[in-house]
Design an enzyme around this catalytic site. Structure first.
Site, short mmCIF file in Angstrom:
data_model
loop_
_atom_site.label_atom_id
_atom_site.label_comp_id
_atom_site.label_asym_id
_atom_site.label_seq_id
_atom_site.Cartn_x
_atom_site.Cartn_y
_atom_site.Cartn_z
N ASP A 1 -3.05 4.62 -2.34
CA ASP A 1 -4.15 5.05 -1.47
C ASP A 1 -4.49 6.52 -1.70
O ASP A 1 -3.61 7.38 -1.82
CB ASP A 1 -3.72 4.85 -0.01
CG ASP A 1 -4.76 5.30 0.99
OD1 ASP A 1 -5.76 4.59 1.14
OD2 ASP A 1 -4.57 6.37 1.61
N ASP B 1 0.85 -1.19 0.00
CA ASP B 1 0.00 0.00 0.00
C ASP B 1 0.89 1.24 0.00
O ASP B 1 1.75 1.39 0.87
CB ASP B 1 -0.89 0.02 1.25
CG ASP B 1 -2.35 0.21 0.92
OD1 ASP B 1 -2.64 1.12 0.13
OD2 ASP B 1 -3.19 -0.54 1.44
N GLU C 1 -6.45 4.06 -6.02
CA GLU C 1 -7.75 4.26 -5.36
C GLU C 1 -8.29 5.59 -5.85
O GLU C 1 -7.78 6.65 -5.50
CB GLU C 1 -7.58 4.28 -3.83
CG GLU C 1 -8.92 4.36 -3.12
CD GLU C 1 -8.79 4.57 -1.62
OE1 GLU C 1 -9.70 4.15 -0.89
OE2 GLU C 1 -7.78 5.15 -1.17
N HIS D 1 -11.25 -3.40 2.93
CA HIS D 1 -11.12 -3.09 4.36
C HIS D 1 -11.94 -1.86 4.76
O HIS D 1 -12.01 -1.55 5.96
CB HIS D 1 -9.65 -2.85 4.70
CG HIS D 1 -9.06 -1.67 3.97
ND1 HIS D 1 -8.85 -1.67 2.61
CD2 HIS D 1 -8.65 -0.46 4.41
CE1 HIS D 1 -8.33 -0.51 2.25
NE2 HIS D 1 -8.21 0.24 3.33
N ASP D 2 -12.54 -1.17 3.81
CA ASP D 2 -13.24 0.08 4.10
C ASP D 2 -14.76 -0.04 4.03
O ASP D 2 -15.46 0.96 4.22
CB ASP D 2 -12.81 1.17 3.11
CG ASP D 2 -11.48 1.81 3.49
OD1 ASP D 2 -11.13 1.78 4.69
OD2 ASP D 2 -10.79 2.34 2.61
#
Length: 556
Positions: A204, A102, A261, A330-331
């Site tokens: 990210d 990430d 992202e 994960h969000d």
């Protein structure tokens, strides 16, 4: 076969996302770690995935569970050491598994040495590596923007007498991408990891790195303390110059996978980000489908809208880009709890949703536990929630006078903690995740929903995922073939074809609790063409009839 410009390894791959804190605890302290990941590499190899995306493993105060990084070239001690990471990289590569890290460079932690220097004085050489501004004459923040995690997007620093911008947590100050020295420091760090042998990055919050020049106030007719400000810092004009500079100085010199992202990027703009002649990212996580989840996590599935959204991206990038396919991360809460039926059709809905997205054109991503059909956690108290967004929301709601029961009801379906509970390896104590006290509550349904039990069950969700992965790997048309939607307006069934030069497939997924019977709109597939189904007796059933949450893949 359609006009996809090139065949690349990352198009043919299946990616598995690991949330390290919750995946596997190797030392018994209750927190997942890198030795734990190594311990489970054979499970991942057996599952059939090709790439492991690790959520942040770097040193961090963990205000936002690792997305507030204090050292970009180290390993958080909770997770192990750099020697552990090097071992993971070697062990993964020996098994043919690649590692994706990430990359969090919209912001750092406020404990990063760069920020420590930046806040030390107004004339420090790194002052301009972050975004500092004077307050308004009355001492208020420089503007009325709200943080994405609620509250003002500015934090006052007593020592230097200015405010710094943080679009996320106050412990996540935004880096200033207008500063060329800061950018070069980021590029040097990225190249360091790539030279070490990592196989790429998920990038990210990258659409937030360009801010509206001048930092103007937003209209505030409701007199809010801080106004939602996405339009001021999401995919702003000029951002592609930064992206091009990043890619030209890093990724362009390596055979790696890059996934941005991309909140705020629409399909008309996507080719600028992932077009194969642009030299930028390989693919994007687009957010349009997430709007269909509903802000409270309780949205009923509007299937026609979902079909419109995903088809727009499928056709919009056809021949000149690539999609990242996902339904969990994960969000967001667990998809089977959000869209499926965990009471009557848990296994069927978990597998139907899986087949629906997995066979589209793009690279499929599986979030840990998704391949088991893991569900939302039945939290019973507000103090069980760990996520910074949930904690901030609880504080705001308390100030508004909301009851604990109301707050808990909302968070049960919307909190990101639902996706972060520990992986359910077995029915044993603590789900086989740890011998210690787990950092976050383990779902009690691990007693029947776990990897060990599913491995031995030919009809399990886990074995359905394995079958999907094998099928996609064996059939190039399911990777590169043209996607075309059928049954566009049907409110129950998501159906589409994948067409190559010499063969074609049709995917049929009834995403409802009711039986379905109708005209497929394509040549009715013969039962002998059935390749995959989540009902054991599907080969004995007509193709134009589907039971609740029934999913089938036919060769036409």
């Amino acid at each position: 076969m359609n006009a996809v410009i090139s065949q690349r390894w990352w198009k043919e791959a299946v990616v598995y996302q690991i949330y390290p804190r919750s995946f596997m605890d190797g030392n018994g302290d209750g927190t997942g770690d890198i030795p734990g990941i190594i311990e489970r590499l054979d499970y991942l190899k057996d599952l059939g995935v090709d790439v492991l995306w690790l959520c942040p493993i770097f040193p961090s105060p963990n205000d936002d569970n690792g997305y507030d990084i204090s050292d970009y070239q180290g390993i958080l001690s909770d997770f192990g050491t750099m020697a552990d990471f090097d071992n993971l990289l070697e062990q993964a590569h020996q098994r043919g598994l690649r590692i994706l890290l990430d990359l969090v460079v919209n912001h750092s932690s406020d404990e990063h040495p760069w920020f420590t220097e930046s806040r030390s004085s107004k004339d420090n050489p790194k002052r301009d590596w972050y975004i500092w501004r004077d307050g308004k004459p009355n001492g208020a923040p420089p503007n009325n923007w709200a943080s994405i995690f609620s509250g003002p997007a500015w934090e006052y620093d007593d020592a230097s007498g200015q405010y710094f911008l943080h679009l996320f947590s106050r412990k996540q100050p935004d880096l200033n991408w207008e500063n060329a020295e800061m950018r070069q420091a980021v590029y040097q760090m990225v190249r360091w990891w790539l030279d070490k042998g990592v196989d790429g990055f998920r990038i990210d919050a990258i659409t937030h790195i360009r801010k509206e020049p001048g930092f103007p106030d937003l209209p505030n007719p409701k007199h809010l303390a801080a106004v939602p400000s996405h339009e001021m810092h999401r995919n702003k004009d000029g951002i592609l110059e930064y992206i091009s500079d990043l890619c030209a100085n890093t990724f362009a010199h390596y055979d790696v996978m890059t996934v941005g992202e991309a909140n705020g990027v629409n399909v008309e703009q996507a080719a600028d980000w992932v077009g194969e002649d642009q030299g930028r990212f390989n693919m994007l996580f687009q957010f349009e489908q997430l709007k269909l989840w509903g802000s409270d996590g309780n949205a009923d599935l509007d299937l026609p809208k979902l079909k419109q959204t995903l088809t727009r991206w499928q056709k919009g990038l056809e021949g000149n880009g690539w999609n990242a396919l996902f339904v969990e991360n994960h969000d967001i809460p667990r998809i089977t709890s959000t869209w499926g039926n965990t009471e009557q059709y848990w296994r069927e809905s978990a597998t139907a949703i899986a087949l629906m997205y997995f066979m589209m054109q793009g690279t499929p991503f599986i979030y840990q536990g998704q391949e088991l059909g893991m569900t939302n956690h039945p939290f019973t108290a507000l103090d069980q929630f760990d996520d910074v967004a949930a904690r901030n929301q609880i504080a705001e709601w308390r100030a508004e006078g909301r009851s604990d029961a109301d707050m808990l009801a909302d968070l049960l379906s919307s909190s990101r903690d639902n996706a972060r509970t520990p992986m359910q390896w077995s029915s044993e104590f603590n789900a086989g995740f740890t011998i210690g006290k787990p950092w976050l509550a383990i779902n009690p349904n691990h007693q029947w929903l776990n990897a060990e039990d599913q491995a031995d069950d030919p009809n399990s969700v886990l074995n359905f995922y394995k079958a999907m992965i094998r099928m996609r790997r064996a059939e190039p048309t399911l990777v590169y073939g043209t996607y075309d939607l059928v049954l566009e307006d049907d409110a129950q069934v998501y159906a589409y074809t994948r067409s190559g030069e010499e063969d074609a497939f049709v995917v049929l997924c009834n995403l409802s609790d009711a039986d379905w019977h109708g005209d497929l709109g394509v040549a009715t597939p013969a039962e002998t063409g059935l390749c995959l189904s989540n009902y054991a007796d599907a080969a004995e059933q007509p193709a134009d009839r589907l039971r609740p949450w029934e999913a089938r893949l036919y060769r036409l």
